[in-house]
Enzyme design. Structure first.
Site, mmCIF file in Angstrom:
data_model
loop_
_atom_site.group_PDB
_atom_site.id
_atom_site.type_symbol
_atom_site.label_atom_id
_atom_site.label_comp_id
_atom_site.label_asym_id
_atom_site.label_seq_id
_atom_site.Cartn_x
_atom_site.Cartn_y
_atom_site.Cartn_z
ATOM 1 N N GLU A 166 -123.936 22.713 20.639
ATOM 2 C CA GLU A 166 -124.458 22.020 19.587
ATOM 3 C C GLU A 166 -125.885 21.642 20.036
ATOM 4 O O GLU A 166 -126.093 21.143 21.466
ATOM 5 C CB GLU A 166 -123.950 20.614 19.076
ATOM 6 C CG GLU A 166 -122.594 21.308 18.384
ATOM 7 C CD GLU A 166 -121.451 20.198 17.908
ATOM 8 O OE1 GLU A 166 -121.853 18.961 18.586
ATOM 9 O OE2 GLU A 166 -120.826 20.372 16.921
ATOM 10 N N ILE A 184 -121.680 28.075 17.352
ATOM 11 C CA ILE A 184 -122.142 26.963 18.039
ATOM 12 C C ILE A 184 -120.606 26.090 18.270
ATOM 13 O O ILE A 184 -119.841 26.078 17.352
ATOM 14 C CB ILE A 184 -122.930 26.266 16.974
ATOM 15 C CG1 ILE A 184 -124.164 26.847 16.760
ATOM 16 C CG2 ILE A 184 -123.363 24.951 17.507
ATOM 17 C CD1 ILE A 184 -125.211 27.389 17.946
ATOM 18 N N HIS A 185 -120.843 25.304 19.277
ATOM 19 C CA HIS A 185 -119.429 24.685 19.641
ATOM 20 C C HIS A 185 -119.837 23.507 20.179
ATOM 21 O O HIS A 185 -120.974 23.030 20.858
ATOM 22 C CB HIS A 185 -118.679 25.397 20.796
ATOM 23 C CG HIS A 185 -119.172 25.717 21.950
ATOM 24 N ND1 HIS A 185 -119.291 24.918 22.989
ATOM 25 C CD2 HIS A 185 -120.106 26.656 22.157
ATOM 26 C CE1 HIS A 185 -119.829 25.339 23.838
ATOM 27 N NE2 HIS A 185 -120.527 26.687 23.639
ATOM 28 N N CYS A 186 -118.905 22.285 20.098
ATOM 29 C CA CYS A 186 -118.926 21.048 20.964
ATOM 30 C C CYS A 186 -118.551 21.362 22.446
ATOM 31 O O CYS A 186 -117.746 21.893 22.642
ATOM 32 C CB CYS A 186 -118.090 20.132 20.319
ATOM 33 S SG CYS A 186 -116.340 20.620 20.212
ATOM 34 N N GLY A 236 -123.685 25.738 27.589
ATOM 35 C CA GLY A 236 -122.466 26.176 26.503
ATOM 36 C C GLY A 236 -122.801 27.584 25.930
ATOM 37 O O GLY A 236 -122.439 27.948 25.207
#
Length: 123
Positions: free
Chosen positions: A30, A42-44, A82
């Site tokens: 993110e 998109i990821h945490c 990430g």
């Protein structure tokens, strides 16, 4: 199994699904720049708790894949940004420095809430 990295997909960029037809899945944490976010899942961002290497298991939702090759900067990119480019082609040598190769069919049911993990298959 020992979890090396785990995160959850929170958003899917408008063009991210298009890369799947090329056997590619691109992730970014993110806060990715908007021009990149359009092409990414998109990821945490989770914490990387070990090295990425062939022999790990990659999972996305209910799908499981053996990791067959890891590019020279893929681990650093995942840890810091990430970001990783996954290729579903089973190559034994990384095509590009930021790529992680896995063996198996491209998943067709990725949605926000899908859990992405790398796990060691040995205890």
């Amino acid at each position: 199994m020992t979890v090396i990295y785990q995160t959850t997909i929170t958003r899917i960029g408008a063009s991210a699904i298009d890369a799947l037809s090329d056997q590619m899945l691109i992730t970014f944490r993110e806060g990715a720049p908007a021009d990149l976010e359009e092409y990414c899942f998109i990821h945490c961002h989770g914490e990387l708790k070990g090295a990425l290497h062939p022999g790990l298991q990659f999972s996305l939702g209910q799908h499981r894949y053996p990791v067959t090759a890891v590019g020279s900067v893929a681990e650093d990119n995942l840890r810091e940004l990430g970001h990783v480019t996954l290729r579903f082609d089973g190559l034994n040598e990384a095509e590009f420095p930021g790529t992680v190769h896995v063996a198996g069919p491209v998943p067709d049911d990725i949605a926000p809430g899908s859990v992405l993990k790398f796990e060691s298959v040995k205890e």
